[in-house]
Design a protein around this motif. Structure first.
Motif, PDB file in Angstrom:
ATOM      1  N   LEU A  49      84.089  51.535 -12.639  1.00 32.22           N
ATOM      2  CA  LEU A  49      83.004  52.354 -13.184  1.00 32.22           C
ATOM      3  C   LEU A  49      82.002  52.772 -12.114  1.00 32.22           C
ATOM      4  CD1 LEU A  49      82.279  50.462 -16.525  1.00 32.22           C
ATOM      5  CD2 LEU A  49      83.412  52.677 -16.248  1.00 32.22           C
ATOM      6  N   ILE A  50      81.820  51.938 -11.097  1.00 33.71           N
ATOM      7  CA  ILE A  50      80.827  52.236 -10.057  1.00 33.71           C
ATOM      8  C   ILE A  50      81.167  53.533  -9.318  1.00 33.71           C
ATOM      9  CG2 ILE A  50      79.750  51.426  -7.907  1.00 33.71           C
ATOM     10  CD1 ILE A  50      80.134  48.556  -9.053  1.00 33.71           C
ATOM     11  N   PRO A  51      82.364  53.670  -8.727  1.00 31.52           N
ATOM     12  CA  PRO A  51      82.646  54.929  -8.050  1.00 31.52           C
ATOM     13  C   PRO A  51      82.790  56.109  -9.015  1.00 31.52           C
ATOM     14  CG  PRO A  51      84.543  53.468  -7.917  1.00 31.52           C
ATOM     15  CD  PRO A  51      83.417  52.678  -8.496  1.00 31.52           C
ATOM     16  N   LEU A  52      83.196  55.842 -10.258  1.00 27.46           N
ATOM     17  CA  LEU A  52      83.307  56.924 -11.234  1.00 27.46           C
ATOM     18  C   LEU A  52      81.930  57.502 -11.554  1.00 27.46           C
ATOM     19  CD1 LEU A  52      85.239  58.524 -13.043  1.00 27.46           C
ATOM     20  CD2 LEU A  52      84.781  56.840 -14.829  1.00 27.46           C
ATOM     21  N   ILE A  53      80.962  56.637 -11.791  1.00 25.63           N
ATOM     22  CA  ILE A  53      79.597  57.091 -12.064  1.00 25.63           C
ATOM     23  C   ILE A  53      79.010  57.773 -10.823  1.00 25.63           C
ATOM     24  CG2 ILE A  53      77.251  56.280 -12.559  1.00 25.63           C
ATOM     25  CD1 ILE A  53      78.617  54.130 -14.376  1.00 25.63           C
ATOM     26  N   ALA A  54      79.306  57.228  -9.651  1.00 27.45           N
ATOM     27  CA  ALA A  54      78.832  57.844  -8.406  1.00 27.45           C
ATOM     28  C   ALA A  54      79.430  59.232  -8.231  1.00 27.45           C
ATOM     29  CB  ALA A  54      79.175  56.961  -7.213  1.00 27.45           C
ATOM     30  N   ALA A  69      78.151  55.289  -3.938  1.00 24.24           N
ATOM     31  CA  ALA A  69      79.334  55.851  -3.275  1.00 24.24           C
ATOM     32  C   ALA A  69      79.516  55.240  -1.886  1.00 24.24           C
ATOM     33  CB  ALA A  69      79.218  57.374  -3.188  1.00 24.24           C
ATOM     34  N   VAL A  70      78.426  55.062  -1.153  1.00 27.09           N
ATOM     35  CA  VAL A  70      78.500  54.454   0.182  1.00 27.09           C
ATOM     36  C   VAL A  70      78.960  53.006   0.066  1.00 27.09           C
ATOM     37  CG1 VAL A  70      77.098  53.658   2.148  1.00 27.09           C
ATOM     38  CG2 VAL A  70      76.847  55.993   1.295  1.00 27.09           C
ATOM     39  N   ILE A  71      78.399  52.278  -0.881  1.00 26.42           N
ATOM     40  CA  ILE A  71      78.790  50.874  -1.071  1.00 26.42           C
ATOM     41  C   ILE A  71      80.279  50.773  -1.384  1.00 26.42           C
ATOM     42  CG2 ILE A  71      78.520  48.885  -2.609  1.00 26.42           C
ATOM     43  CD1 ILE A  71      75.505  49.659  -2.702  1.00 26.42           C
ATOM     44  N   THR A  72      80.775  51.686  -2.211  1.00 24.47           N
ATOM     45  CA  THR A  72      82.204  51.684  -2.547  1.00 24.47           C
ATOM     46  C   THR A  72      83.053  51.891  -1.297  1.00 24.47           C
ATOM     47  OG1 THR A  72      81.738  52.525  -4.767  1.00 24.47           O
ATOM     48  CG2 THR A  72      83.981  52.810  -3.932  1.00 24.47           C
ATOM     49  N   GLN A  73      82.636  52.823  -0.433  1.00 26.08           N
ATOM     50  CA  GLN A  73      83.403  53.090   0.787  1.00 26.08           C
ATOM     51  C   GLN A  73      83.365  51.886   1.722  1.00 26.08           C
ATOM     52  OE1 GLN A  73      85.143  55.701   0.262  1.00 26.08           O
ATOM     53  NE2 GLN A  73      83.773  56.192  -1.420  1.00 26.08           N
ATOM     54  N   LEU A  74      82.200  51.266   1.823  1.00 20.53           N
ATOM     55  CA  LEU A  74      82.076  50.089   2.698  1.00 20.53           C
ATOM     56  C   LEU A  74      82.905  48.915   2.179  1.00 20.53           C
ATOM     57  CD1 LEU A  74      78.266  50.232   3.582  1.00 20.53           C
ATOM     58  CD2 LEU A  74      80.218  50.846   5.045  1.00 20.53           C
ATOM     59  N   MET A  75      82.981  48.774   0.865  1.00 20.73           N
ATOM     60  CA  MET A  75      83.803  47.703   0.290  1.00 20.73           C
ATOM     61  C   MET A  75      85.296  47.998   0.458  1.00 20.73           C
ATOM     62  SD  MET A  75      81.572  46.857  -3.146  1.00 20.73           S
ATOM     63  CE  MET A  75      82.975  46.208  -3.988  1.00 20.73           C
ATOM     64  N   ALA A  76      85.646  49.265   0.531  1.00 24.26           N
ATOM     65  CA  ALA A  76      87.056  49.637   0.681  1.00 24.26           C
ATOM     66  C   ALA A  76      87.586  49.322   2.085  1.00 24.26           C
ATOM     67  CB  ALA A  76      87.239  51.119   0.369  1.00 24.26           C
ATOM     68  N   LEU A  77      86.730  49.349   3.083  1.00 16.21           N
ATOM     69  CA  LEU A  77      87.189  49.122   4.465  1.00 16.21           C
ATOM     70  C   LEU A  77      87.821  47.752   4.686  1.00 16.21           C
ATOM     71  CD1 LEU A  77      84.401  50.994   6.441  1.00 16.21           C
ATOM     72  CD2 LEU A  77      86.801  51.672   6.167  1.00 16.21           C
TER      73      LEU A  77
END
Length: 123
Positions: A49-54, A69-77
């Motif tokens: 839900l976090i990246p979807l809402i972002a 959105a930035v947090i999602t990208q940082l967690m993906a790394l």
């Protein structure tokens, strides 16, 4: 802006798919700990839900949407890095996830995106 939103939406869909996969596997298979498996699947779905809402916020040019959105990208790394350490079919997934995360970060911090979200540098 659209590219960053598309990347966030794709990551949301991947999290949803992973959550559904884990939930279906826990119901149809024989997990070691049923509660843990169901909780893991539900967590992935909720995290999606976090990246979807972002992504929705980015498409609507809402300045608050860049943070999630930035947090999602940082967690993906680190997830991508972990996938790259495997000796399996997970390596292409790690490459794809890493490329998406880096591209997402570049797009989110691009001056055009910053202007569109009306984010100003603090003096």
């Amino acid at each position: 802006m659209t590219g960053a939103a598309a990347i966030a939406a794709a990551e949301a869909l991947a999290l949803f798919a992973g959550g559904v996969y884990v939930l279906v596997g826990s119901v149809t298979g024989h997990p070691d700990k049923m509660t843990q498996a169901v909780t893991g699947g539900a967590t992935l779905i909720v995290l999606g839900l976090i990246p979807l809402i972002a992504a929705r916020g980015l498409l609507r040019c809402r300045s608050w949407s860049r943070g999630p959105a930035v947090i999602t990208q940082l967690m993906a790394l680190p997830v991508a890095w972990t996938l790259l350490q495997e000796d399996s079919a997970a390596i292409p997934a790690g490459i794809l996830l890493g490329a998406l995360a880096i591209t997402g970060l570049v797009l989110l911090f691009h001056p055009t995106t910053t202007r569109a979200l009306n984010i100003r540098a603090r003096a």
